[in-house]
Design a protein around this motif. Structure first.
Motif, PDB file in Angstrom:
ATOM      1  N   GLU A   1      21.200 -32.948 -34.512  1.00 21.06           N
ATOM      2  CA  GLU A   1      19.742 -32.575 -34.578  1.00 21.06           C
ATOM      3  C   GLU A   1      18.784 -32.850 -36.041  1.00 21.06           C
ATOM      4  OE1 GLU A   1      18.350 -35.006 -31.552  1.00 21.06           O
ATOM      5  OE2 GLU A   1      19.525 -33.801 -30.831  1.00 21.06           O
ATOM      6  N   ARG A   2      19.771 -31.454 -36.096  1.00 16.89           N
ATOM      7  CA  ARG A   2      17.704 -31.058 -37.421  1.00 16.89           C
ATOM      8  C   ARG A   2      17.858 -31.765 -38.515  1.00 16.89           C
ATOM      9  NH1 ARG A   2      13.353 -29.149 -37.862  1.00 16.89           N
ATOM     10  NH2 ARG A   2      14.454 -27.168 -36.659  1.00 16.89           N
ATOM     11  N   ILE A   3      19.184 -32.343 -39.167  1.00 13.40           N
ATOM     12  CA  ILE A   3      19.556 -33.095 -39.832  1.00 13.40           C
ATOM     13  C   ILE A   3      18.973 -34.450 -39.897  1.00 13.40           C
ATOM     14  CG2 ILE A   3      21.870 -34.841 -41.445  1.00 13.40           C
ATOM     15  CD1 ILE A   3      23.299 -32.115 -41.041  1.00 13.40           C
ATOM     16  N   LEU A   4      19.450 -34.687 -38.201  1.00 12.13           N
ATOM     17  CA  LEU A   4      18.557 -36.133 -38.048  1.00 12.13           C
ATOM     18  C   LEU A   4      17.117 -36.189 -38.424  1.00 12.13           C
ATOM     19  CD1 LEU A   4      18.791 -39.076 -37.017  1.00 12.13           C
ATOM     20  CD2 LEU A   4      18.744 -37.946 -34.722  1.00 12.13           C
ATOM     21  N   HIS A   5      16.470 -35.305 -37.918  1.00 13.41           N
ATOM     22  CA  HIS A   5      15.066 -34.704 -38.049  1.00 13.41           C
ATOM     23  C   HIS A   5      14.760 -35.152 -39.015  1.00 13.41           C
ATOM     24  CE1 HIS A   5      11.470 -32.727 -38.029  1.00 13.41           C
ATOM     25  NE2 HIS A   5      11.089 -32.996 -36.963  1.00 13.41           N
ATOM     26  N   ASP A   6      15.250 -33.987 -39.906  1.00 11.58           N
ATOM     27  CA  ASP A   6      15.356 -33.954 -41.636  1.00 11.58           C
ATOM     28  C   ASP A   6      14.505 -35.075 -42.355  1.00 11.58           C
ATOM     29  OD1 ASP A   6      14.292 -31.363 -40.856  1.00 11.58           O
ATOM     30  OD2 ASP A   6      16.186 -30.419 -42.080  1.00 11.58           O
ATOM     31  N   LEU A   7      16.018 -36.474 -42.568  1.00 10.09           N
ATOM     32  CA  LEU A   7      16.725 -37.291 -43.174  1.00 10.09           C
ATOM     33  C   LEU A   7      15.173 -38.055 -42.363  1.00 10.09           C
ATOM     34  CD1 LEU A   7      18.155 -37.442 -45.271  1.00 10.09           C
ATOM     35  CD2 LEU A   7      20.211 -39.459 -43.089  1.00 10.09           C
ATOM     36  N   THR A   8      14.946 -38.064 -41.773  1.00  7.58           N
ATOM     37  CA  THR A   8      13.813 -39.172 -41.206  1.00  7.58           C
ATOM     38  C   THR A   8      12.864 -38.653 -41.232  1.00  7.58           C
ATOM     39  OG1 THR A   8      14.813 -39.495 -38.780  1.00  7.58           O
ATOM     40  CG2 THR A   8      12.630 -40.590 -38.697  1.00  7.58           C
ATOM     41  N   HIS A   9      11.678 -37.916 -41.048  1.00  9.05           N
ATOM     42  CA  HIS A   9      10.528 -37.311 -41.279  1.00  9.05           C
ATOM     43  C   HIS A   9      10.115 -36.086 -42.994  1.00  9.05           C
ATOM     44  CE1 HIS A   9      10.150 -38.783 -37.101  1.00  9.05           C
ATOM     45  NE2 HIS A   9      11.042 -37.788 -37.061  1.00  9.05           N
ATOM     46  N   GLY A  10      11.386 -35.661 -43.525  1.00 11.28           N
ATOM     47  CA  GLY A  10      11.366 -35.402 -44.911  1.00 11.28           C
ATOM     48  C   GLY A  10      10.893 -36.014 -46.263  1.00 11.28           C
ATOM     49  N   PRO A  11      10.024 -35.784 -47.009  1.00 10.68           N
ATOM     50  CA  PRO A  11      10.420 -36.320 -48.144  1.00 10.68           C
ATOM     51  C   PRO A  11      11.147 -36.548 -48.973  1.00 10.68           C
ATOM     52  CG  PRO A  11       9.248 -34.109 -48.236  1.00 10.68           C
ATOM     53  CD  PRO A  11       9.238 -33.933 -46.706  1.00 10.68           C
ATOM     54  N   GLU A  12      11.025 -36.994 -50.233  1.00  7.37           N
ATOM     55  CA  GLU A  12      12.082 -36.982 -50.534  1.00  7.37           C
ATOM     56  C   GLU A  12      12.590 -35.319 -51.349  1.00  7.37           C
ATOM     57  OE1 GLU A  12      14.777 -39.960 -53.173  1.00  7.37           O
ATOM     58  OE2 GLU A  12      13.752 -39.807 -51.022  1.00  7.37           O
ATOM     59  N   THR A  13      11.926 -34.467 -52.072  1.00  7.46           N
ATOM     60  CA  THR A  13      11.929 -33.531 -52.501  1.00  7.46           C
ATOM     61  C   THR A  13      12.735 -32.848 -50.759  1.00  7.46           C
ATOM     62  OG1 THR A  13       9.494 -32.812 -51.556  1.00  7.46           O
ATOM     63  CG2 THR A  13       9.683 -33.233 -53.885  1.00  7.46           C
ATOM     64  N   SER A  14      12.456 -32.641 -50.175  1.00 10.12           N
ATOM     65  CA  SER A  14      13.661 -31.755 -48.995  1.00 10.12           C
ATOM     66  C   SER A  14      15.312 -32.579 -48.985  1.00 10.12           C
ATOM     67  CB  SER A  14      12.696 -32.265 -47.655  1.00 10.12           C
ATOM     68  OG  SER A  14      13.043 -33.477 -47.655  1.00 10.12           O
ATOM     69  N   LEU A  15      15.405 -33.095 -49.939  1.00  9.28           N
ATOM     70  CA  LEU A  15      16.745 -34.071 -49.354  1.00  9.28           C
ATOM     71  C   LEU A  15      17.934 -32.899 -50.150  1.00  9.28           C
ATOM     72  CD1 LEU A  15      16.052 -37.815 -50.391  1.00  9.28           C
ATOM     73  CD2 LEU A  15      16.564 -36.653 -47.796  1.00  9.28           C
ATOM     74  N   PRO A  16      17.935 -32.090 -50.938  1.00 12.73           N
ATOM     75  CA  PRO A  16      19.138 -31.538 -51.279  1.00 12.73           C
ATOM     76  C   PRO A  16      17.823 -29.682 -50.612  1.00 12.73           C
ATOM     77  CG  PRO A  16      17.239 -31.268 -52.915  1.00 12.73           C
ATOM     78  CD  PRO A  16      16.023 -32.165 -51.651  1.00 12.73           C
ATOM     79  N   GLN A  17      17.744 -29.897 -49.553  1.00 13.86           N
ATOM     80  CA  GLN A  17      17.805 -29.209 -48.667  1.00 13.86           C
ATOM     81  C   GLN A  17      18.774 -29.700 -47.193  1.00 13.86           C
ATOM     82  OE1 GLN A  17      15.008 -29.521 -50.032  1.00 13.86           O
ATOM     83  NE2 GLN A  17      15.446 -27.235 -51.202  1.00 13.86           N
ATOM     84  N   VAL A  18      19.016 -31.211 -47.084  1.00 17.67           N
ATOM     85  CA  VAL A  18      19.586 -31.724 -46.004  1.00 17.67           C
ATOM     86  C   VAL A  18      20.808 -31.630 -46.143  1.00 17.67           C
ATOM     87  CG1 VAL A  18      19.398 -34.233 -44.717  1.00 17.67           C
ATOM     88  CG2 VAL A  18      16.895 -33.110 -45.303  1.00 17.67           C
TER      89      VAL A  18
END
Length: 289
Positions: free
Chosen positions: A144-161
């Motif tokens: 769920e968290r990965i789906l949420h962050d991948l949907t709403h997170g900025p490009e700079t957050s992708l390493p954290q995903v």
């Protein structure tokens, strides 16, 4: 193994039996998570045979239903709720659903080279196509968290995903290792689960079931919860509501028909328990399928 994140880091699931997904094309040269989602596949049209994905690793976590996975060496694996299927890049495989209308999953797609490297380092075991972590609330929450962050997170957050995805894979392996460890009551719990999933319209006395397996009620309940994750009574309710979904969605029963066929005293009691388990009323569920 990676340590579990704090409770605040785990996004608790909504209705896990749903259709929601996202894809993110990574920037040039960037390794990352390519997609994540939750799917319900009520027909065998969701099966696929002899598929090869050239540059991606795919993990499918089965939440409900059953079927067969055929790996790249033509080994056949029975899969059901709690199975975690690994499909590395460039390896032919098939997923064949049973014709019972029950299949639901969450899935994760990552850069194949990244997962090959995790396998080479021993962080994940790609030699075991099917893991058995069981249906685990925290693992579902990580998806769920990965789906949420991948949907709403900025490009700079992708390493954290990507880091979260690594944690989810490691946690699935950890759960699988725990379940493969010898358990003194494993056979007894399997037998009890079978009994709890049968004759759903009849009253089942759990104290009698415990005695039949040589344990006091309290000891039986404790061992069952440790092994399965819910109490025997909750497990039987889940099986009844699973059957209710089929009666409503595919046999087109009314609430009253489903209630009485499953041994409920009245449609109100049935609807109340259905909503507690599913998160929506039978009427709302009927409109979603």
């Amino acid at each position: 193994m990676n340590a579990s994140p704090p409770a605040s880091e785990v996004l608790l699931p909504r209705d896990i039996f749903r259709r929601e997904m996202v894809y993110r094309t990574p920037s040039t040269g960037r390794t990352g998570v390519r997609g994540c989602g939750f799917l319900v596949k009520p027909t065998t049209a969701g099966s696929y045979r002899d598929r090869v994905i050239e540059d991606e690793y795919v993990a499918v976590y089965v939440l409900r239903g059953s079927g067969t996975f055929v790996d790249w060496e033509m080994n056949r694996w029975s899969v059901d709720a709690g199975s975690f299927i690994q499909m590395p890049a460039k390896r032919r495989h098939s997923v064949i659903q049973d014709d019972n209308g029950q299949w639901a999953e969450c899935w994760l797609t990552l850069d194949g080279r990244f997962c090959d490297e995790l396998g080479r380092l021993g962080a994940i075991d790609l030699s075991r196509p099917v893991l058995r972590p069981g249906v685990d609330l925290e693992l579902i929450g990580r998806f769920e968290r990965i789906l949420h962050d991948l949907t709403h997170g900025p490009e700079t957050s992708l390493p954290q995903v990507l880091s979260r995805a690594h944690d989810a894979l490691s946690y699935a392996h950890e759960l699988d290792a725990r379940r493969r460890a010898p358990h003194p009551h494993a056979a007894m719990i399997d037998s009890a689960c079978t009994a709890l999933g049968r004759d759903l319209a009849k009253r089942l006395d759990i104290e009698t079931l415990a005695t039949a397996h040589g344990l006091s009620y309290e000891r039986f309940r404790k061992v069952f919860r440790e092994r399965v994750g819910v109490s025997p009574g909750e497990y039987r309710i889940q099986r009844r509501i699973d059957r209710a979904r089929v009666l409503i969605a595919y046999e087109r029963m009314t609430n009253a028909q489903a209630a009485y066929s499953l041994g409920y005293p009245d449609p109100f009691s049935f609807s109340k328990q259905f909503k507690q388990v599913v998160g929506m009323s039978p009427n709302t569920f009927r409109r979603t399928v």
